[in-house]
Scaffold this active site. Sequence first.
Site, mmCIF file in Angstrom:
data_model
loop_
_atom_site.group_PDB
_atom_site.id
_atom_site.type_symbol
_atom_site.label_atom_id
_atom_site.label_comp_id
_atom_site.label_asym_id
_atom_site.label_seq_id
_atom_site.Cartn_x
_atom_site.Cartn_y
_atom_site.Cartn_z
ATOM 1 N N ASP A 128 0.845 -1.201 0.000
ATOM 2 C CA ASP A 128 0.000 0.000 0.000
ATOM 3 C C ASP A 128 0.881 1.252 0.000
ATOM 4 O OD1 ASP A 128 -2.334 -1.736 0.414
ATOM 5 O OD2 ASP A 128 -1.338 -2.107 2.318
ATOM 6 N N HIS A 178 -4.512 -3.413 6.159
ATOM 7 C CA HIS A 178 -4.302 -3.691 4.738
ATOM 8 C C HIS A 178 -5.642 -4.096 4.140
ATOM 9 C CE1 HIS A 178 -2.991 -5.138 0.923
ATOM 10 N NE2 HIS A 178 -3.488 -6.326 1.181
HETATM 11 P P1 NAI Z 1 -1.825 -18.416 -4.037
HETATM 12 O O1 NAI Z 1 -3.177 -19.000 -3.838
HETATM 13 O O2 NAI Z 1 -1.222 -18.365 -5.407
HETATM 14 O O3 NAI Z 1 -0.769 -19.143 -3.091
HETATM 15 C C1 NAI Z 1 -1.012 -19.407 -1.756
HETATM 16 C C2 NAI Z 1 -0.291 -20.689 -1.427
HETATM 17 O O4 NAI Z 1 -0.406 -20.882 -0.035
HETATM 18 C C3 NAI Z 1 -0.908 -21.900 -2.098
HETATM 19 O O5 NAI Z 1 0.113 -22.605 -2.787
HETATM 20 C C4 NAI Z 1 -1.491 -22.711 -0.932
HETATM 21 O O6 NAI Z 1 -1.385 -24.107 -1.139
HETATM 22 C C5 NAI Z 1 -0.604 -22.244 0.208
HETATM 23 N N1 NAI Z 1 -1.205 -22.402 1.539
HETATM 24 C C6 NAI Z 1 -2.495 -22.240 1.904
HETATM 25 N N2 NAI Z 1 -2.658 -22.515 3.201
HETATM 26 C C7 NAI Z 1 -1.432 -22.849 3.672
HETATM 27 C C8 NAI Z 1 -0.963 -23.252 4.938
HETATM 28 N N3 NAI Z 1 -1.784 -23.394 5.985
HETATM 29 N N4 NAI Z 1 0.354 -23.524 5.071
HETATM 30 C C9 NAI Z 1 1.191 -23.397 4.030
HETATM 31 N N5 NAI Z 1 0.796 -23.038 2.796
HETATM 32 C C10 NAI Z 1 -0.505 -22.761 2.620
HETATM 33 O O7 NAI Z 1 -1.916 -16.946 -3.396
HETATM 34 P P2 NAI Z 1 -0.905 -15.719 -3.565
HETATM 35 O O8 NAI Z 1 -1.322 -14.911 -4.733
HETATM 36 O O9 NAI Z 1 0.486 -16.222 -3.479
HETATM 37 O O10 NAI Z 1 -1.285 -14.870 -2.269
HETATM 38 C C11 NAI Z 1 -1.023 -15.348 -0.981
HETATM 39 C C12 NAI Z 1 -1.716 -14.506 0.059
HETATM 40 O O11 NAI Z 1 -1.199 -13.183 0.068
HETATM 41 C C13 NAI Z 1 -3.222 -14.354 -0.135
HETATM 42 O O12 NAI Z 1 -3.844 -14.461 1.128
HETATM 43 C C14 NAI Z 1 -3.356 -12.943 -0.656
HETATM 44 O O13 NAI Z 1 -4.636 -12.422 -0.376
HETATM 45 C C15 NAI Z 1 -2.273 -12.257 0.119
HETATM 46 N N6 NAI Z 1 -1.817 -10.969 -0.404
HETATM 47 C C16 NAI Z 1 -1.487 -9.999 0.520
HETATM 48 C C17 NAI Z 1 -1.031 -8.777 0.119
HETATM 49 C C18 NAI Z 1 -0.663 -7.731 1.131
HETATM 50 O O14 NAI Z 1 -0.363 -6.599 0.713
HETATM 51 N N7 NAI Z 1 -0.663 -7.978 2.440
HETATM 52 C C19 NAI Z 1 -0.906 -8.448 -1.316
HETATM 53 C C20 NAI Z 1 -1.239 -9.519 -2.196
HETATM 54 C C21 NAI Z 1 -1.683 -10.744 -1.741
#
Ligand code: NAI
Length: 328
Positions: A161, A189
């Site tokens: 952000d 966030h």
């Molecule tokens: P993604 O769905 O591509 O990858 C997430 C991975 O985490 C998946 O491979 C899944 O199997 C794994 N996962 C789920 N639960 C798990 C657990 N308990 N232990 C270990 N691994 C686990 O999602 P992406 O795009 O990589 O995003 C990840 C997270 O980051 C989402 O929650 C998204 O909303 C968040 N995010 C946060 C931002 C921020 O500024 N704080 C910005 C962009 C995304």
Amino acid sequence: MKAPVRVAVTGAAGQIGYSLLFRIASGEMLGKDQPVILQLLEIANEKAQQALQGVMMELEDCAFPLLAGMIGTDDPNVAFKDADYALLVGARPRGPGMERADLLQENAKIFTVQGKALNDVASRNVRVLVVGNPANTNAYIAMKSAPDLNPNNFTAMLRLDHNRALSQLAAKTGKAVTDIEKLTVWGNHSPTMYADYRFATIDGQSVKDMINNHEWNRDVFLPTVGKRGAAIIAARGLSSAASAANAAIDHMHDWALGTNGQWVTMGIPSDGSYGIPKDVMFGFPVTCENGEYKIVQGLEIDEFSRERINVTLNELEEERAGVAHLLG
Ligand code: NAI
């Protein structure tokens, strides 16, 4: 050469993981003289574990001089063992028909388990960054589930952000992002965050005076920054990943190596500053030095800002109340 440090990353086979791991291993996060051991966590699902193996094969194929070791696992107690840094990226995404309350509950389960595992096996100085959404509340849950660790070592990612706001201001003023100092983003966030350029300067000149347009701030800047995540999804069909990984690198880099007096935004447990109740995981302006962050003090909060800060604080308090029963 320094001794290697252990960096745990969860959700390592996901979108953000795919941008993040290579940059950690190349030294962009902790410095080009700091070897790292990557400890990668994915869910116990055959497809996810297979994908993780694929990512690890690619990491190997980069032959990074600083990559001193690597493990992949589905067990948080293995992934967090002796970890010096932990980037908690994996989270449960919102499925079709899932309410925000359900999302909170599902993630609360994950982050209580991971907080406890950090408590049990990580380095006593582990520095934790929660990226997985809802990031602030997930970080709060992990912190509360790790009573033996320093609560100040649990942080949430507001840096994306912050960086989004920097770019919007650079475009508006026609200056470079590196010229802008003293910007911050208060709060959660989420679209309620309050990006605040009232104190920002370019070459010592006030950015607020340069722009001199309250309507632009209220009606263009704040909604653009607040809804940027949704705009990326609409355009790309997937949520921000490379920019999120970049922000995670910036957050950890600055925390570990310092900001030379520059302000950055981190989601951290409040110490009561600016009337934010203690422990609420809130975006604050901070400076970092010697591996510690410090909240920038003494900023005036005008009426407009107080209103905005209250909105984002109320949202965080509601989220906190929604998971209170799970935290004992
Ligand atoms: P993604 O769905 O591509 O990858 C997430 C991975 O985490 C998946 O491979 C899944 O199997 C794994 N996962 C789920 N639960 C798990 C657990 N308990 N232990 C270990 N691994 C686990 O999602 P992406 O795009 O990589 O995003 C990840 C997270 O980051 C989402 O929650 C998204 O909303 C968040 N995010 C946060 C931002 C921020 O500024 N704080 C910005 C962009 C995304």
